[in-house]
Design a protein around this motif. Structure first.
Motif, mmCIF file in Angstrom:
data_model
loop_
_atom_site.group_PDB
_atom_site.id
_atom_site.type_symbol
_atom_site.label_atom_id
_atom_site.label_comp_id
_atom_site.label_asym_id
_atom_site.label_seq_id
_atom_site.Cartn_x
_atom_site.Cartn_y
_atom_site.Cartn_z
ATOM 1 N N ASP A 88 0.829 -1.207 0.000
ATOM 2 C CA ASP A 88 0.000 0.000 0.000
ATOM 3 C C ASP A 88 0.867 1.263 0.000
ATOM 4 O O ASP A 88 0.572 2.237 -0.698
ATOM 5 N N ALA A 89 1.938 1.244 0.790
ATOM 6 C CA ALA A 89 2.821 2.417 0.868
ATOM 7 C C ALA A 89 3.499 2.673 -0.477
ATOM 8 O O ALA A 89 3.612 3.826 -0.908
ATOM 9 N N THR A 90 3.943 1.628 -1.154
ATOM 10 C CA THR A 90 4.591 1.827 -2.453
ATOM 11 C C THR A 90 3.585 2.315 -3.489
ATOM 12 O O THR A 90 3.929 3.136 -4.341
ATOM 13 N N ASP A 91 2.357 1.817 -3.415
ATOM 14 C CA ASP A 91 1.325 2.311 -4.333
ATOM 15 C C ASP A 91 1.060 3.798 -4.098
ATOM 16 O O ASP A 91 0.949 4.580 -5.057
ATOM 17 N N ASP A 92 0.961 4.194 -2.835
ATOM 18 C CA ASP A 92 0.729 5.602 -2.498
ATOM 19 C C ASP A 92 1.896 6.477 -2.963
ATOM 20 O O ASP A 92 1.692 7.576 -3.488
ATOM 21 N N MET A 93 3.120 5.981 -2.786
ATOM 22 C CA MET A 93 4.284 6.738 -3.202
ATOM 23 C C MET A 93 4.297 6.873 -4.728
ATOM 24 O O MET A 93 4.603 7.941 -5.264
ATOM 25 N N GLY A 94 3.960 5.821 -5.435
ATOM 26 C CA GLY A 94 3.902 5.883 -6.892
ATOM 27 C C GLY A 94 2.866 6.882 -7.371
ATOM 28 O O GLY A 94 3.116 7.643 -8.313
ATOM 29 N N ASP A 95 1.699 6.872 -6.720
ATOM 30 C CA ASP A 95 0.656 7.841 -7.076
ATOM 31 C C ASP A 95 1.135 9.268 -6.813
ATOM 32 O O ASP A 95 0.885 10.180 -7.616
ATOM 33 N N GLY A 96 1.815 9.486 -5.714
ATOM 34 C CA GLY A 96 2.335 10.810 -5.382
ATOM 35 C C GLY A 96 3.365 11.280 -6.400
ATOM 36 O O GLY A 96 3.374 12.441 -6.816
ATOM 37 N N LEU A 97 4.238 10.370 -6.821
ATOM 38 C CA LEU A 97 5.239 10.731 -7.819
ATOM 39 C C LEU A 97 4.592 11.066 -9.157
ATOM 40 O O LEU A 97 5.034 11.985 -9.857
ATOM 41 N N GLU A 98 3.555 10.336 -9.516
ATOM 42 C CA GLU A 98 2.837 10.645 -10.751
ATOM 43 C C GLU A 98 2.202 12.031 -10.669
ATOM 44 O O GLU A 98 2.234 12.795 -11.641
ATOM 45 N N ASP A 99 1.627 12.359 -9.514
ATOM 46 C CA ASP A 99 1.018 13.681 -9.325
ATOM 47 C C ASP A 99 2.065 14.785 -9.440
ATOM 48 O O ASP A 99 1.832 15.822 -10.077
ATOM 49 N N VAL A 100 3.221 14.584 -8.844
ATOM 50 C CA VAL A 100 4.299 15.573 -8.917
ATOM 51 C C VAL A 100 4.765 15.715 -10.361
ATOM 52 O O VAL A 100 5.001 16.831 -10.848
ATOM 53 N N GLY A 101 4.891 14.609 -11.050
ATOM 54 C CA GLY A 101 5.291 14.657 -12.459
ATOM 55 C C GLY A 101 4.289 15.423 -13.300
ATOM 56 O O GLY A 101 4.671 16.213 -14.178
ATOM 57 N N ASP A 102 3.000 15.210 -13.031
ATOM 58 C CA ASP A 102 1.964 15.941 -13.761
ATOM 59 C C ASP A 102 2.033 17.440 -13.465
ATOM 60 O O ASP A 102 1.868 18.271 -14.371
ATOM 61 N N GLU A 103 2.273 17.793 -12.215
ATOM 62 C CA GLU A 103 2.387 19.204 -11.850
ATOM 63 C C GLU A 103 3.588 19.863 -12.526
ATOM 64 O O GLU A 103 3.517 21.018 -12.966
ATOM 65 N N ILE A 104 4.692 19.132 -12.612
ATOM 66 C CA ILE A 104 5.883 19.674 -13.272
ATOM 67 C C ILE A 104 5.621 19.869 -14.761
ATOM 68 O O ILE A 104 5.982 20.897 -15.334
ATOM 69 N N GLU A 105 4.944 18.915 -15.387
ATOM 70 C CA GLU A 105 4.608 19.046 -16.803
ATOM 71 C C GLU A 105 3.681 20.230 -17.038
ATOM 72 O O GLU A 105 3.852 20.981 -18.016
ATOM 73 N N ASP A 106 2.724 20.434 -16.139
ATOM 74 C CA ASP A 106 1.790 21.575 -16.273
ATOM 75 C C ASP A 106 2.546 22.894 -16.090
ATOM 76 O O ASP A 106 2.234 23.883 -16.766
ATOM 77 N N ALA A 107 3.513 22.926 -15.190
ATOM 78 C CA ALA A 107 4.266 24.158 -14.940
ATOM 79 C C ALA A 107 5.165 24.487 -16.114
ATOM 80 O O ALA A 107 5.372 25.664 -16.440
ATOM 81 N N VAL A 108 5.711 23.470 -16.781
ATOM 82 C CA VAL A 108 6.599 23.686 -17.910
ATOM 83 C C VAL A 108 5.799 24.163 -19.127
ATOM 84 O O VAL A 108 6.266 24.998 -19.898
ATOM 85 N N ASP A 109 4.607 23.644 -19.308
ATOM 86 C CA ASP A 109 3.770 24.013 -20.465
ATOM 87 C C ASP A 109 3.245 25.359 -20.271
ATOM 88 O O ASP A 109 3.163 26.352 -20.551
#
Length: 63
Positions: free
Chosen positions: A42-63
């Protein structure tokens, strides 16, 4: 003859007592191990979801 019967009863009783105790402890240990494994998963799934969210935020900030 009595000593033989008493010895057999004693051996049977001792084996029944120790076998049942081991099985209970073994089941508890297996359950605890499964719980820890589920928690790690469960912890690794949560961490993966968090990393995906951060990646999406970085992509939105760059665009």
């Amino acid at each position: 003859m009595r000593k033989l019967i008493y010895s057999a009863i004693l051996v049977f009783t001792m084996s029944a007592v120790f076998t049942s105790c081991r099985e209970d402890k073994k089941d508890k240990v297996e359950d605890a191990i499964e719980d820890v494994g589920d928690g790690i998963e469960d912890a690794t799934d949560d961490m993966g979801d968090g990393l995906e969210d951060v990646g999406d935020e970085i992509e939105d900030a760059v665009d």
